[in-house]
Design a protein around this motif. Structure first.
Motif, PDB file in Angstrom:
ATOM      1  N   PHE A  77      47.707  41.229  41.536  1.00 38.97           N
ATOM      2  CA  PHE A  77      47.551  39.801  41.770  1.00 38.97           C
ATOM      3  C   PHE A  77      46.274  39.417  42.500  1.00 38.97           C
ATOM      4  O   PHE A  77      45.937  38.243  42.547  1.00 38.97           O
ATOM      5  CB  PHE A  77      48.763  39.265  42.544  1.00 38.97           C
ATOM      6  CG  PHE A  77      49.943  38.963  41.661  1.00 38.97           C
ATOM      7  CD1 PHE A  77      49.979  37.793  40.929  1.00 38.97           C
ATOM      8  CD2 PHE A  77      50.990  39.848  41.539  1.00 38.97           C
ATOM      9  CE1 PHE A  77      51.046  37.507  40.107  1.00 38.97           C
ATOM     10  CE2 PHE A  77      52.060  39.581  40.710  1.00 38.97           C
ATOM     11  CZ  PHE A  77      52.092  38.400  39.990  1.00 38.97           C
ATOM     12  N   CYS A  78      45.543  40.368  43.100  1.00 46.57           N
ATOM     13  CA  CYS A  78      44.323  40.009  43.831  1.00 46.57           C
ATOM     14  C   CYS A  78      43.311  39.402  42.860  1.00 46.57           C
ATOM     15  O   CYS A  78      42.911  40.047  41.896  1.00 46.57           O
ATOM     16  CB  CYS A  78      43.715  41.222  44.513  1.00 46.57           C
ATOM     17  SG  CYS A  78      42.187  40.806  45.377  1.00 46.57           S
ATOM     18  N   PRO A  79      42.884  38.168  43.066  1.00 42.08           N
ATOM     19  CA  PRO A  79      41.963  37.556  42.101  1.00 42.08           C
ATOM     20  C   PRO A  79      40.556  38.148  42.151  1.00 42.08           C
ATOM     21  O   PRO A  79      39.779  37.927  41.219  1.00 42.08           O
ATOM     22  CB  PRO A  79      41.930  36.083  42.524  1.00 42.08           C
ATOM     23  CG  PRO A  79      42.977  35.903  43.546  1.00 42.08           C
ATOM     24  CD  PRO A  79      43.238  37.231  44.138  1.00 42.08           C
ATOM     25  N   GLU A  80      40.239  38.875  43.183  1.00 38.10           N
ATOM     26  CA  GLU A  80      38.839  39.302  43.326  1.00 38.10           C
ATOM     27  C   GLU A  80      38.364  40.318  42.279  1.00 38.10           C
ATOM     28  O   GLU A  80      37.396  40.004  41.595  1.00 38.10           O
ATOM     29  CB  GLU A  80      38.628  39.829  44.728  1.00 38.10           C
ATOM     30  CG  GLU A  80      38.180  38.760  45.677  1.00 38.10           C
ATOM     31  CD  GLU A  80      36.983  37.991  45.120  1.00 38.10           C
ATOM     32  OE1 GLU A  80      37.109  36.787  44.945  1.00 38.10           O
ATOM     33  OE2 GLU A  80      35.941  38.567  44.837  1.00 38.10           O
ATOM     34  N   PRO A  81      38.802  41.496  42.090  1.00 38.26           N
ATOM     35  CA  PRO A  81      39.806  42.253  42.805  1.00 38.26           C
ATOM     36  C   PRO A  81      39.167  43.076  43.918  1.00 38.26           C
ATOM     37  O   PRO A  81      38.167  43.762  43.668  1.00 38.26           O
ATOM     38  CB  PRO A  81      40.327  43.203  41.716  1.00 38.26           C
ATOM     39  CG  PRO A  81      39.151  43.400  40.820  1.00 38.26           C
ATOM     40  CD  PRO A  81      38.247  42.231  40.969  1.00 38.26           C
ATOM     41  N   MET A 131      46.999  35.578  48.688  1.00 42.04           N
ATOM     42  CA  MET A 131      47.764  35.895  47.480  1.00 42.04           C
ATOM     43  C   MET A 131      48.534  37.204  47.673  1.00 42.04           C
ATOM     44  O   MET A 131      49.720  37.281  47.351  1.00 42.04           O
ATOM     45  CB  MET A 131      46.820  36.011  46.292  1.00 42.04           C
ATOM     46  CG  MET A 131      47.491  35.846  44.985  1.00 42.04           C
ATOM     47  SD  MET A 131      47.358  34.189  44.380  1.00 42.04           S
ATOM     48  CE  MET A 131      46.053  34.317  43.217  1.00 42.04           C
TER      49      MET A 131
END
Lengths: 291, 97
Positions: free
Chosen positions: B45-49, B74
């Motif tokens: 789920f990490c948007p960066e990642p 998140m």
């Protein structure tokens, strides 16, 4: 090393990087990415700060599907079509409004392209202007709330149905709250020859007025209330639907977002809430969401 | 013949390190390595990642790269065992007198 990011400029809590990464992972990086103008292009392809680990081309708003079709035909002519999947990443503005002409043409000619639409329900890149993907009652800068108008009039366009109506072999909707489900859908799409359309629901923190930490929760609630059904069509037949154990009321989804807060005070708000609940019920009946 | 070197941009992931987004937010996520069960939810789920699963003492734990962590919470919300905590950065801890 990841195929997308880190170091892109998306807002903290943005939804679509999850979708892009999940799609690239599902295809093992064997991707030629075509990207229409939009948030994704702005945050990931700044000069000298490219975050894509795959071949990437940026097209303008309306022609991402046509560019992808061209790449696919060129690969076929060079007999290199086994080397990569052509994948389009386009926002809802580029898919629902501006690019629907070329998208329709691509689907009509049945080019072997995976078209992924990340649906954040407005033109969020330029600051929350309404698109045809904006749900009913949402406040945007082009549909402001006033005495006579409680946000956007008219309902969200059902793009998955339009894609199915073209007779393409695969169309599906997904959500970033269920990344494994989206991953499976992209994998399934890559096995099929022909045009594929996948629409993935990605919350936008600034446009929707939610906190970054609520992104996953909001995306989950959209599915659980029945407003965003996760469906899968193969050759025009509905093959899979995400069933809901207990469908929640749409108010639970609406009350945590700033773009819908006027519905609870506006004199016409009640009608819109009823209409949204009716849309959710209609979805539940149409797809058989209730388990 | 003059050879011109073109910078094509794509397929050179090293360039992403030009922009350190870790200084954007006011908070950073930290992993409690005792509690972490290595399920990988935060990695997904990490948007960066900026989160990776690293093998430590025979088990997998999540490690957060603070060069890129924007502090979006998140990972905090998706962690099933509450192993992630958010801490305000030192420079934002102000004393009001």
């Amino acid at each position: 090393m990841s195929l997308f990011g880190p170091g892109h400029g998306a807002c903290p809590g943005c939804g679509f990087p999850i979708a892009v990464r999940e799609a690239l992972d599902a295809l093992d990086g064997k991707v030629i990415a075509v990207n229409a103008t939009g948030c994704l292009e702005i945050v990931s392809s700044m000069y000298g700060r490219n975050t894509w680990g795959v071949p990437y081309i940026h097209s303008i708003f309306e022609n991402s599907a046509a560019v992808a079709a061209g790449i696919e035909v060129a690969l076929k002519a060079l007999k290199r079509e086994n080397e990569a999947h052509v994948v389009v990443f386009a926002g809802d503005g580029a898919t629902f409004d501006i690019g629907i002409g070329t998208l329709s043409g691509m689907m009509d000619r049945n080019h072997n392209v995976i078209y992924i639409c990340y649906d954040n329900e407005a033109y969020q890149n330029t600051g929350n202007q309404q698109s045809m993907a904006t749900p009913m009652g949402a406040a945007t800068t082009t549909t402001p709330v006033g005495k006579n108008m409680p946000g956007k009039m008219g309902r969200k366009k059902d793009m998955v149905e339009i894609a199915v109506a073209h007779g393409i072999p695969y169309a599906a909707s997904a959500s970033i709250a269920y990344p494994k489900d989206f991953n499976r859908k992209v994998k399934r799409a890559s096995e099929i020859k022909g045009s594929k359309y996948i629409q993935v629901h990605c919350p936008c923190v600034t446009g929707w007025g939610i906190d970054g930490k609520l992104t996953v929760e909001v995306a989950k609630l959209a599915v659980e209330t029945g407003l965003y059904p996760l469906v899968e069509y193969e050759n025009g037949k509905l093959v899979r639907v995400r069933k809901l154990k207990k469908r929640k009321s749409v108010e639970e989804y609406l009350k945590i977002q700033r773009r819908f807060r006027h519905l609870f005070k506006h004199p016409m708000g009640k009608d819109v809430l009823e209409e949204l609940q009716r849309i959710a019920d209609e979805n539940a009946r149409k797809y058989g969401l209730d388990a | 013949m003059v050879k011109v070197k073109l910078y094509i941009g794509a397929s050179s992931p090293a360039m992403t390190s030009e922009m350190k987004t870790g200084d954007w937010g006011t908070e950073w996520a930290f992993v409690d390595e005792e509690k972490c069960i290595g399920c990988g939810q935060c990695v997904t789920f990490c948007p960066e990642p900026c989160i990776e699963l690293v093998e430590k003492e025979g088990r997998k734990v999540a490690v957060i790269d603070h060069d890129y962590c924007k502090g979006c919470w998140m990972c905090y919300t998706v962690c099933p065992v509450d192993a992630i905590r958010m801490e305000t950065k030192e420079i934002y801890k102000l004393e009001v007198c």
